[in-house]
Design a protein around this motif. Sequence first.
Motif, mmCIF file in Angstrom:
data_model
loop_
_atom_site.group_PDB
_atom_site.id
_atom_site.type_symbol
_atom_site.label_atom_id
_atom_site.label_comp_id
_atom_site.label_asym_id
_atom_site.label_seq_id
_atom_site.Cartn_x
_atom_site.Cartn_y
_atom_site.Cartn_z
ATOM 1 N N ASP A 36 50.291 31.050 70.519
ATOM 2 C CA ASP A 36 51.495 30.221 70.832
ATOM 3 C C ASP A 36 51.750 29.194 69.864
ATOM 4 O OD1 ASP A 36 51.883 31.648 73.160
ATOM 5 O OD2 ASP A 36 50.687 30.500 74.417
ATOM 6 N N ALA A 37 50.855 28.489 69.287
ATOM 7 C CA ALA A 37 51.018 27.640 68.187
ATOM 8 C C ALA A 37 51.631 28.348 66.975
ATOM 9 C CB ALA A 37 49.755 26.837 67.804
ATOM 10 N N ASP A 38 51.010 29.307 66.486
ATOM 11 C CA ASP A 38 51.593 29.959 65.344
ATOM 12 C C ASP A 38 53.083 30.252 65.550
ATOM 13 O OD1 ASP A 38 49.057 30.271 64.546
ATOM 14 O OD2 ASP A 38 48.727 32.025 65.224
ATOM 15 N N PHE A 39 53.826 30.324 66.637
ATOM 16 C CA PHE A 39 55.233 30.680 66.787
ATOM 17 C C PHE A 39 56.054 29.657 66.253
ATOM 18 C CE2 PHE A 39 59.266 30.830 68.946
ATOM 19 C CZ PHE A 39 59.848 32.026 68.931
ATOM 20 N N CYS A 40 55.486 28.173 66.178
ATOM 21 C CA CYS A 40 56.151 27.047 65.753
ATOM 22 C C CYS A 40 55.982 26.771 64.415
ATOM 23 C CB CYS A 40 55.470 26.117 66.317
ATOM 24 S SG CYS A 40 55.313 25.961 68.240
ATOM 25 N N ARG A 41 57.148 27.086 63.676
ATOM 26 C CA ARG A 41 57.346 27.331 62.289
ATOM 27 C C ARG A 41 58.604 26.422 61.721
ATOM 28 N NH1 ARG A 41 56.397 32.354 63.443
ATOM 29 N NH2 ARG A 41 58.421 33.212 62.991
ATOM 30 N N GLY A 42 58.424 25.629 60.437
ATOM 31 C CA GLY A 42 59.718 25.167 59.906
ATOM 32 C C GLY A 42 60.239 23.904 60.392
ATOM 33 N N GLY A 43 59.559 23.226 61.373
ATOM 34 C CA GLY A 43 59.870 21.951 61.744
ATOM 35 C C GLY A 43 60.899 21.601 62.552
ATOM 36 N N LEU A 44 61.459 22.589 63.482
ATOM 37 C CA LEU A 44 62.651 22.797 64.313
ATOM 38 C C LEU A 44 62.072 22.051 65.598
ATOM 39 C CD1 LEU A 44 65.091 23.825 65.213
ATOM 40 C CD2 LEU A 44 63.733 25.786 66.189
ATOM 41 N N GLU A 45 62.954 20.827 65.985
ATOM 42 C CA GLU A 45 62.589 20.134 67.123
ATOM 43 C C GLU A 45 63.757 20.231 68.311
ATOM 44 O OE1 GLU A 45 61.852 15.812 65.574
ATOM 45 O OE2 GLU A 45 63.317 16.722 64.098
ATOM 46 N N VAL A 46 63.171 20.323 69.509
ATOM 47 C CA VAL A 46 63.774 20.486 70.766
ATOM 48 C C VAL A 46 63.872 19.173 71.593
ATOM 49 C CG1 VAL A 46 64.211 21.615 72.800
ATOM 50 C CG2 VAL A 46 63.705 23.148 70.593
ATOM 51 N N LEU A 47 64.709 18.460 71.722
ATOM 52 C CA LEU A 47 64.752 17.010 72.248
ATOM 53 C C LEU A 47 65.428 16.967 73.768
ATOM 54 C CD1 LEU A 47 65.594 16.624 68.963
ATOM 55 C CD2 LEU A 47 64.116 14.763 69.479
ATOM 56 N N TYR A 48 64.541 16.728 74.771
ATOM 57 C CA TYR A 48 65.014 16.342 75.930
ATOM 58 C C TYR A 48 65.039 14.805 76.439
ATOM 59 C CZ TYR A 48 65.257 21.343 77.256
ATOM 60 O OH TYR A 48 65.465 22.604 77.620
ATOM 61 N N PRO A 49 66.051 14.533 77.241
ATOM 62 C CA PRO A 49 65.962 12.868 77.736
ATOM 63 C C PRO A 49 64.337 12.703 78.297
ATOM 64 C CG PRO A 49 67.890 14.167 78.531
ATOM 65 C CD PRO A 49 66.982 15.031 78.049
ATOM 66 N N GLU A 50 64.382 11.558 77.698
ATOM 67 C CA GLU A 50 62.894 11.027 78.402
ATOM 68 C C GLU A 50 61.617 11.635 77.607
ATOM 69 O OE1 GLU A 50 62.349 10.652 82.541
ATOM 70 O OE2 GLU A 50 64.649 10.405 82.894
#
Length: 202
Positions: A36-50
């Motif tokens: 699951d961690a390997d899927f995270c690549r390239g520095g993409l951020e997903v930002l929700y309130p709080e």
Amino acid sequence: MKHLVTYFFVFGLNVIAAQESVHAEECIFQKLDGRDADFCRGGLEVLYPELGDVGCTYIPKCNQHRKQISKEWSSPDVRYQKADRNKLYVLIMVDPDAPSRANPKYRYWRHWLVTNIRGADLKTGKVRGRVLADYIRPTPPSHSGYHRYQFQIYEQPEHEAIALSTEEETSSGSWNMDNFVDRFQLGAPVASTHFLTKHYGD
């Protein structure tokens, strides 16, 4: 009497501090690991309130965060600071675990699809472009376990006019995402991330 007042004042502060400590402990955002961690690549951020950036994390149950993501909050900011200001990008958000990770017969469930996103906007997190599929909040079914909500950013070829087929528009579920990516020559994503959450009542 003065000593008694001081005692209760100090005691009250200790209780508040203890409550805040417990509250903070309950709200730990556990990072993903393994595949699951390997899927995270390239520095993409997903930002929700709080919450801030929820990329590569489990959404905790504390403070009704799972419920807020499922029933209250609208689309997150999606920030890719490495974006080229002069290029256009495509954003795809899917759930590969519909209706459950153990039996994903409706993968990929399309939750959001936006094309013609300017690199300058993507650098700031503002997703503006041509919306081919409106944002659908993550709503994992009760007792279906954790679902992955995946976000992928692709460079958009200049010559391609991207659109969903009539058949694709009829349903968000069982979407052949790989076929879509190949059809419009999007190639490999330049960045990707996801978070895991489950039904807020579980």
